[in-house]
Write a protein that holds these residues in place. Structure first.
Motif, PDB file in Angstrom:
ATOM      1  N   LYS A  44      17.509 -64.223   9.150  1.00 34.64           N
ATOM      2  CA  LYS A  44      17.348 -65.471   8.409  1.00 34.64           C
ATOM      3  C   LYS A  44      15.893 -65.784   8.062  1.00 34.64           C
ATOM      4  N   GLN A  45      14.997 -64.795   8.167  1.00 38.01           N
ATOM      5  CA  GLN A  45      13.600 -64.968   7.798  1.00 38.01           C
ATOM      6  C   GLN A  45      13.376 -64.413   6.391  1.00 38.01           C
ATOM      7  N   LEU A  46      12.296 -64.912   5.711  1.00 34.41           N
ATOM      8  CA  LEU A  46      11.986 -64.405   4.381  1.00 34.41           C
ATOM      9  C   LEU A  46      11.564 -62.939   4.458  1.00 34.41           C
ATOM     10  N   ILE A  47      11.917 -62.212   3.414  1.00 32.17           N
ATOM     11  CA  ILE A  47      11.487 -60.829   3.293  1.00 32.17           C
ATOM     12  C   ILE A  47      10.264 -60.824   2.387  1.00 32.17           C
ATOM     13  N   GLY A  48       9.081 -60.679   2.984  1.00 31.23           N
ATOM     14  CA  GLY A  48       7.834 -60.792   2.241  1.00 31.23           C
ATOM     15  C   GLY A  48       7.661 -59.713   1.185  1.00 31.23           C
ATOM     16  N   HIS A  49       6.736 -59.983   0.260  1.00 31.87           N
ATOM     17  CA  HIS A  49       6.523 -59.063  -0.864  1.00 31.87           C
ATOM     18  C   HIS A  49       6.065 -57.694  -0.378  1.00 31.87           C
ATOM     19  N   ASP A  50       5.436 -57.621   0.786  1.00 26.48           N
ATOM     20  CA  ASP A  50       4.926 -56.357   1.276  1.00 26.48           C
ATOM     21  C   ASP A  50       5.835 -55.725   2.331  1.00 26.48           C
ATOM     22  N   GLN A  51       7.057 -56.278   2.472  1.00 25.96           N
ATOM     23  CA  GLN A  51       8.006 -55.730   3.435  1.00 25.96           C
ATOM     24  C   GLN A  51       9.117 -54.970   2.699  1.00 25.96           C
ATOM     25  N   LYS A  52       9.561 -53.883   3.289  1.00 22.96           N
ATOM     26  CA  LYS A  52      10.616 -53.095   2.659  1.00 22.96           C
ATOM     27  C   LYS A  52      11.950 -53.829   2.782  1.00 22.96           C
ATOM     28  N   GLU A  53      12.627 -53.936   1.656  1.00 15.82           N
ATOM     29  CA  GLU A  53      13.875 -54.692   1.606  1.00 15.82           C
ATOM     30  C   GLU A  53      15.047 -53.755   1.289  1.00 15.82           C
ATOM     31  N   LEU A  54      16.145 -53.940   2.011  1.00 14.40           N
ATOM     32  CA  LEU A  54      17.384 -53.212   1.741  1.00 14.40           C
ATOM     33  C   LEU A  54      18.443 -54.218   1.338  1.00 14.40           C
ATOM     34  N   ALA A  55      19.271 -53.840   0.377  1.00  9.21           N
ATOM     35  CA  ALA A  55      20.287 -54.775  -0.124  1.00  9.21           C
ATOM     36  C   ALA A  55      21.651 -54.104  -0.154  1.00  9.21           C
ATOM     37  N   HIS A  56      22.669 -54.890   0.146  1.00 13.38           N
ATOM     38  CA  HIS A  56      24.057 -54.422   0.036  1.00 13.38           C
ATOM     39  C   HIS A  56      24.886 -55.560  -0.528  1.00 13.38           C
ATOM     40  N   GLU A  57      25.559 -55.283  -1.657  1.00 11.28           N
ATOM     41  CA  GLU A  57      26.283 -56.316  -2.387  1.00 11.28           C
ATOM     42  C   GLU A  57      25.325 -57.492  -2.637  1.00 11.28           C
ATOM     43  N   ASP A  58      25.603 -58.694  -2.170  1.00  7.73           N
ATOM     44  CA  ASP A  58      24.709 -59.831  -2.437  1.00  7.73           C
ATOM     45  C   ASP A  58      23.892 -60.199  -1.202  1.00  7.73           C
ATOM     46  N   ARG A  59      23.719 -59.262  -0.286  1.00  6.71           N
ATOM     47  CA  ARG A  59      23.001 -59.527   0.957  1.00  6.71           C
ATOM     48  C   ARG A  59      21.736 -58.684   1.026  1.00  6.71           C
ATOM     49  N   SER A  60      20.677 -59.301   1.510  1.00  6.75           N
ATOM     50  CA  SER A  60      19.397 -58.609   1.664  1.00  6.75           C
ATOM     51  C   SER A  60      19.029 -58.536   3.139  1.00  6.75           C
ATOM     52  N   PHE A  61      18.296 -57.471   3.494  1.00 12.38           N
ATOM     53  CA  PHE A  61      17.897 -57.251   4.882  1.00 12.38           C
ATOM     54  C   PHE A  61      16.466 -56.726   4.932  1.00 12.38           C
ATOM     55  N   HIS A  62      15.719 -57.106   5.990  1.00 13.91           N
ATOM     56  CA  HIS A  62      14.522 -56.345   6.334  1.00 13.91           C
ATOM     57  C   HIS A  62      14.984 -54.935   6.718  1.00 13.91           C
ATOM     58  N   GLU A  63      14.162 -53.973   6.465  1.00 15.17           N
ATOM     59  CA  GLU A  63      14.527 -52.614   6.878  1.00 15.17           C
ATOM     60  C   GLU A  63      14.769 -52.551   8.378  1.00 15.17           C
ATOM     61  N   ARG A  64      13.968 -53.284   9.155  1.00 18.52           N
ATOM     62  CA  ARG A  64      14.134 -53.252  10.610  1.00 18.52           C
ATOM     63  C   ARG A  64      15.406 -53.962  11.061  1.00 18.52           C
ATOM     64  N   CYS A  65      15.938 -54.864  10.219  1.00 16.87           N
ATOM     65  CA  CYS A  65      17.139 -55.630  10.583  1.00 16.87           C
ATOM     66  C   CYS A  65      18.435 -54.956  10.128  1.00 16.87           C
ATOM     67  N   PHE A  66      18.297 -53.930   9.292  1.00 19.67           N
ATOM     68  CA  PHE A  66      19.502 -53.280   8.781  1.00 19.67           C
ATOM     69  C   PHE A  66      19.991 -52.280   9.821  1.00 19.67           C
ATOM     70  N   ARG A  67      20.668 -52.809  10.837  1.00 15.83           N
ATOM     71  CA  ARG A  67      21.118 -52.016  11.966  1.00 15.83           C
ATOM     72  C   ARG A  67      22.607 -52.268  12.240  1.00 15.83           C
ATOM     73  N   CYS A  68      23.204 -51.327  12.943  1.00 11.87           N
ATOM     74  CA  CYS A  68      24.604 -51.482  13.331  1.00 11.87           C
ATOM     75  C   CYS A  68      24.758 -52.703  14.221  1.00 11.87           C
ATOM     76  N   PHE A  69      25.702 -53.535  13.883  1.00  9.71           N
ATOM     77  CA  PHE A  69      25.934 -54.763  14.641  1.00  9.71           C
ATOM     78  C   PHE A  69      26.330 -54.455  16.082  1.00  9.71           C
ATOM     79  N   SER A  70      26.926 -53.297  16.317  1.00  4.34           N
ATOM     80  CA  SER A  70      27.422 -52.972  17.650  1.00  4.34           C
ATOM     81  C   SER A  70      26.412 -52.197  18.492  1.00  4.34           C
ATOM     82  N   CYS A  71      25.895 -51.080  17.952  1.00  2.00           N
ATOM     83  CA  CYS A  71      25.029 -50.222  18.771  1.00  2.00           C
ATOM     84  C   CYS A  71      23.544 -50.347  18.431  1.00  2.00           C
ATOM     85  N   GLU A  72      23.194 -51.180  17.448  1.00  2.76           N
ATOM     86  CA  GLU A  72      21.795 -51.412  17.041  1.00  2.76           C
ATOM     87  C   GLU A  72      21.127 -50.185  16.422  1.00  2.76           C
ATOM     88  N   ARG A  73      21.903 -49.226  16.042  1.00  2.64           N
ATOM     89  CA  ARG A  73      21.352 -48.033  15.408  1.00  2.64           C
ATOM     90  C   ARG A  73      20.913 -48.365  13.983  1.00  2.64           C
TER      91      ARG A  73
END
Length: 279
Positions: A44-73
């Motif tokens: 729920k934090q902003l993804i800054g202009h200098d941070q790598k952003e990943l998107a799926h459908e209408d959702r955006s993620f920090h690269e570090r936050c794009f992890r498996c909800f179960s195993c954190e991979r």
């Protein structure tokens, strides 16, 4: 003197500072992130202009936050599956969320070709005819207990056989005494008239129309010598070993009806009280 360069949003001087040009407007980094940066779906934090952003459908993620909800991979470079609001790796999806094929017990992945019936799921290649063991695919099939059959195998191996022609009865059959017939095969054993949809008597395992049965097996009226049947208006009078239709049970001399009246037998005749008294 050159015109002073300032942020189009907060008017802060951009002299000697980094800024971003958006739609012919110059914005300081802070204002750009506030106005245009996406919010990470997970933290729920902003993804800054200098941070790598990943998107799926209408959702955006920090690269570090794009992890498996179960195993954190990390899923940045791996395939993943959306499960509700969470993304999970394929391994976690298979072990925790996926349906299991009723035939091979392996996971049935989203988007794969599969079949569902009565709460169970099959891979398309695992949904086999019990008879020929070939995949049924999109063809018609018939469930029998816990098995399924393609139409040719059902007709050949499972479908009940007509007691007359011995061919498979697949629809519209007639059942009688634990045997089945095609409607067109269920006919009188005497005259071959169709019997489907009507009452009929039988002799042993052979069905008859009413006319043929009464002619062949029906007891004859002692008055008119025609068969006495149990169908329709079949009321009769019985005396000793003889039977009469009710209208035929009348005095042999004066023809008065003897139904519910006293009568006297006189050898082969039956007489009313008056005619018997005259003798």
């Amino acid at each position: 003197m050159s015109e002073r360069l300032s942020c189009s949003s907060c008017s802060e001087s951009l002299h000697g500072c980094r800024y971003i040009q958006v739609e012919q407007k110059a914005l300081c980094i802070r204002c750009y992130d506030h106005l245009y940066a996406n919010t990470c779906h997970r933290c729920k934090q902003l993804i800054g202009h200098d941070q790598k952003e990943l998107a799926h459908e209408d959702r955006s993620f920090h690269e570090r936050c794009f992890r498996c909800f179960s195993c954190e991979r990390s899923l940045a470079n791996e395939s993943f599956i959306l499960q509700g609001d969470a993304v999970v790796c394929r391994d976690c999806y298979c072990s925790q969320f996926s349906s299991r094929c009723a035939a091979c017990s392996q996971s049935v992945m989203p988007g794969s070709r599969m079949l569902e019936m009565e709460g169970s799921t099959w891979h398309e290649d695992c949904f086999l005819c019990r008879g020929c063991q070939k995949p049924i695919g999109g063809e018609a099939f018939i469930p029998v207990n816990d098995d399924v059959y393609c139409r040719p195998c059902y007709d050949k191996k499972v479908a009940p056989r007509c007691s007359y022609c011995r061919k498979a009865v697949t629809k519209g059959g007639v059942s009688c005494k634990e045997e089945v017939w095609h409607q067109e095969c269920f006919v009188c054993s005497g005259c071959r008239a169709p019997l489907a949809g009507q009452s009929f008597p039988s002799q042993g395992d052979r069905p008859y129309c009413l006319r043929c049965f009464t002619n062949l097996y029906g007891e004859k009226c002692a008055g008119c010598n025609t068969p006495i049947t149990g169908f329709g208006d079949g009321k009769y009078v019985s005396f000793e070993e003889r039977r009469w239709h009710q209208p035929c049970f009348k005095c042999s001399r004066c023809s008065v009806s003897l139904v519910d009246s006293g009568f006297f037998p006189d050898r082969d005749q039956i007489l009313c009280t008056d005619c018997y008294s005259d003798d």
